[in-house]
Enzyme design. Structure first.
Site, PDB file in Angstrom:
ATOM      1  N   PHE A  38       0.805  -1.074  -0.094  1.00  0.00           N
ATOM      2  CA  PHE A  38      -0.028   0.055   0.068  1.00  0.00           C
ATOM      3  C   PHE A  38       0.795   1.158  -0.151  1.00  0.00           C
ATOM      4  CE2 PHE A  38       1.246   0.015   4.588  1.00  0.00           C
ATOM      5  CZ  PHE A  38       1.246   1.385   4.834  1.00  0.00           C
ATOM      6  N   LYS A  78      -1.591  -6.938  -9.374  1.00  0.00           N
ATOM      7  CA  LYS A  78      -2.569  -7.114  -8.190  1.00  0.00           C
ATOM      8  C   LYS A  78      -2.163  -6.363  -7.020  1.00  0.00           C
ATOM      9  CE  LYS A  78      -3.192  -8.672  -4.735  1.00  0.00           C
ATOM     10  NZ  LYS A  78      -3.481  -7.514  -3.367  1.00  0.00           N
ATOM     11  N   GLU A 134      -5.161  -4.183  -1.815  1.00  0.00           N
ATOM     12  CA  GLU A 134      -6.417  -3.557  -1.710  1.00  0.00           C
ATOM     13  C   GLU A 134      -6.758  -2.507  -1.022  1.00  0.00           C
ATOM     14  OE1 GLU A 134      -4.750  -6.166  -0.388  1.00  0.00           O
ATOM     15  OE2 GLU A 134      -5.353  -6.745   1.768  1.00  0.00           O
ATOM     16  N   ARG A 135      -5.543  -1.753  -0.477  1.00  0.00           N
ATOM     17  CA  ARG A 135      -6.038  -0.411   0.511  1.00  0.00           C
ATOM     18  C   ARG A 135      -5.551   0.835  -0.381  1.00  0.00           C
ATOM     19  NH1 ARG A 135      -2.541  -0.852   5.541  1.00  0.00           N
ATOM     20  NH2 ARG A 135      -1.402  -2.983   5.204  1.00  0.00           N
ATOM     21  N   SER A 185       5.431  -7.374   3.096  1.00  0.00           N
ATOM     22  CA  SER A 185       6.045  -7.782   4.580  1.00  0.00           C
ATOM     23  C   SER A 185       6.728  -8.811   4.628  1.00  0.00           C
ATOM     24  CB  SER A 185       4.897  -7.483   5.672  1.00  0.00           C
ATOM     25  OG  SER A 185       3.821  -8.504   5.410  1.00  0.00           O
ATOM     26  N   CYS A 225       9.998   1.445   3.277  1.00  0.00           N
ATOM     27  CA  CYS A 225      10.899   0.249   3.591  1.00  0.00           C
ATOM     28  C   CYS A 225      12.376   0.642   3.632  1.00  0.00           C
ATOM     29  CB  CYS A 225      10.719  -0.832   2.500  1.00  0.00           C
ATOM     30  SG  CYS A 225      11.394  -0.318   0.988  1.00  0.00           S
ATOM     31  N   GLU A 261      10.018  -4.157  12.679  1.00  0.00           N
ATOM     32  CA  GLU A 261       9.452  -3.025  12.183  1.00  0.00           C
ATOM     33  C   GLU A 261       8.170  -2.546  12.464  1.00  0.00           C
ATOM     34  OE1 GLU A 261       8.089  -4.166   7.975  1.00  0.00           O
ATOM     35  OE2 GLU A 261       9.099  -2.527   7.131  1.00  0.00           O
TER      36      GLU A 261
END
Ligand code: NAD
Length: 491
Positions: A155, A179, A182-183, A232, A287, A386
């Site tokens: 996201f 893909k 979804e956020r 992640s 990241c 993290e």
């Protein structure tokens, strides 16, 4: 439809058509800055994904034989469209993600740079030929595209990260399925509307919305050649193992806990400025953020005071408002987890120097001020996990070698930075720090698009990375062609 009118609700883009996803699951998207409901995304069914794969396969048959000079023409148009639409796309991104407008513009620029690099594929895709490799034999190793590739993206950079992959996949002659997280479905839909306008052949580039069930179907689909993943670490590991078990090429980039080392030989003011920038840009949801700085004891107090003072000056607000340095956290649930991590830091005995938790009582629960902890020890949650939020940990060390050891003790290895004016320390860092992206007197070690994006240890699973020349290798395979053409008078 033109680029200025992407579908108002998130749609799939399959075989050149905008289609509503036909699954049953739905997810509501709110503006993190206002909590206003922006839209609801419906997830794809397995048959939507099958349609995207078969559209990709059909397009591949023609595209793989299309001359490379023709393949890059829509990429030049895409670059132009991204530049023309940069502000509108940035606005969509800010509303959906929460980052600041400047951060969104910078992210899109980074994506455009990947499009530019992919336009160089007529040169970068060339490979070796050797005349007279044996008597009367010439050998060559041409690269071939492979088929349908998919990318599963996070996201936090919904424009840049898809563009780490997409331009390279199609420039080398493959077809592509995105893909996205979804956020961030509105940003992905807006991006795909530009791709539609750029004029790629129908079916070459597809968009499917969805969550883990869409991902798992892609991982197991027999007609997908390879998977690029960014997200992640636990999911990256799952992607790597599952895609490989299904015979696919896979590159899976995971999470991070990046360190900055501050030497007593550093320009401390510059190091403090860059440390604060690295820790709090994108609200710490990066990241490549450096959420922990390990600082030589001799300069620890001076550096800490400088960092706290700079951090206190940051303005938190709606990313679209002028003067905002840091936007809200992406969701309330994530902000709640970060608040809990701050509490854990206090319980574990770190010194809370700046507490961002209660600074915005009148704003939505996504608002979190920047937090700074001092005297963080290597065993604390603040040093190992993290948190992916606006929390900076400071930790004293005896010397630079001890700082490098801290980096090497981390299970991650995405990035690391060193601030120093001493060449021998810089050299030791460059040789010994176990992280894939290294910064020397640079707070955020973000490689340009013509270099690969590193990542080691549990920050990366695979061999070939995103960006740069690794992309040509990932998206092609070489055959060896051994040729003999004897003089013949028989025919
Ligand atoms: P995430 O792992 O939750 O999601 C990433 C993608 O995986 C999404 O598309 C999501 O739909 C899918 N997914 C989620 N759970 C899944 C499951 N159980 N099975 C299959 N697919 C699943 O990551 P996120 O929260 O969107 O992004 C933040 C993370 O991404 C951080 O850990 C960050 O460090 C990492 N990240 C890494 C890099 C890098 O280059 N190494 C870059 C950006 C972000």
């Amino acid at each position: 439809m033109t680029s200025n009118t992407p579908p108002s609700t998130p749609a799939n883009y399959i075989a050149g058509d905008w289609q509503p996803p036909s699954g049953t699951e739905r997810h509501q998207i709110n503006n993190p800055a206002t909590t206003e409901a922006l839209t609801t995304v419906t997830f794809s069914s397995q048959s939507d994904i099958d349609d995207a794969v078969s559209g990709g396969l059909d397009a591949f048959e023609t595209w793989r034989e299309t001359p490379v000079e023709e393949r890059i023409q829509p990429l030049f148009r895409l670059k132009q469209l991204l530049e023309e639409e940069q502000e509108a796309l940035a606005e969509t991104l800010v509303k959906e993600h929460g980052k600041t407008f400047d951060e969104a513009m910078g992210e899109i620029r980074r994506g455009i740079e990947n499009v530019e690099v992919a336009c160089g594929v007529p040169m970068t895709m060339q490979s070796g030929t050797l005349l007279n490799a044996a008597p009367e034999i010439d050998e060559s190793a041409p690269r071939r595209p492979l088929g349908v590739f998919a990318a599963i993206t996070p996201f936090n950079f919904p424009v840049m990260i898809p563009l780490w992959f997409l331009p390279h996949a199609v420039a080398t002659g493959n077809s592509f399925i995105l893909k996205p997280s979804e956020r961030v479905p509105l940003t992905s839909t807006h991006l795909l509307s530009l791709i539609e306008e750029a004029g790629f052949p129908e079916g070459l580039i597809n968009l499917v919305h969805g969550d883990k069930s869409a991902v798992n179907h892609l991982l197991e689909h027999p007609d997908i050649e390879g998977i690029s993943f960014v997200g992640s670490t636990p999911i990256a590991k799952h992607i790597y193992e599952t895609a490989a078990a299904h015979g696919k090429r896979v590159q899976a980039q995971g999470g991070a806990k990046n360190h900055i080392i501050v030497s007593k030989h550093a320009d401390l003011d510059f190091a403090a400025e860059k440390t604060v920038g690295s820790a709090f840009a994108n609200t710490g949801q990066r990241c490549l953020a450096n959420p922990i700085a390990v600082v030589e004891e001799d300069v620890y107090d001076e550096f800490t005071a400088n960092v706290v003072s700079r951090t206190r000056d940051l303005t938190v607000g709606d990313g679209l408002a002028s003067g905002t340095d840091m936007g809200p956290v992406h969701t309330e649930a994530h902000a709640k987890r970060i608040r809990e991590d701050i509490e854990t830091g206090i319980q574990e005995g770190a010194t809370l120097l700046l507490d961002g938790r209660e600074e915005y009582p009148d704003e939505p629960a996504t608002y979190l001020g920047p937090t700074v902890f001092g005297n963080v020890t290597p065993d604390m949650n603040l040093a190992t996990e993290e948190l992916f939020g606006p929390v900076l940990a400071l930790s004293p060390i005896s010397d630079v070698a001890a700082g490098i050891q801290r980096i090497n003790d981390s299970r991650y290895g995405n990035a690391a930075s060193l601030f120093t004016s001493k060449g021998s320390e810089a050299r030791q860092f460059k040789h010994d720090a176990e992280a894939g992206n290294l910064g020397i007197n640079a707070g955020t070690a973000a490689p340009m698009a013509f270099y690969h994006f590193g990542g080691w240890n549990e920050s990366f699973f695979g061999d070939l990375h995103a960006q740069g020349e690794d992309m040509v290798q990932f998206y092609t395979d070489k055959v060896v062609c051994i040729e003999r053409w004897p003089e013949s008078d028989t025919k």
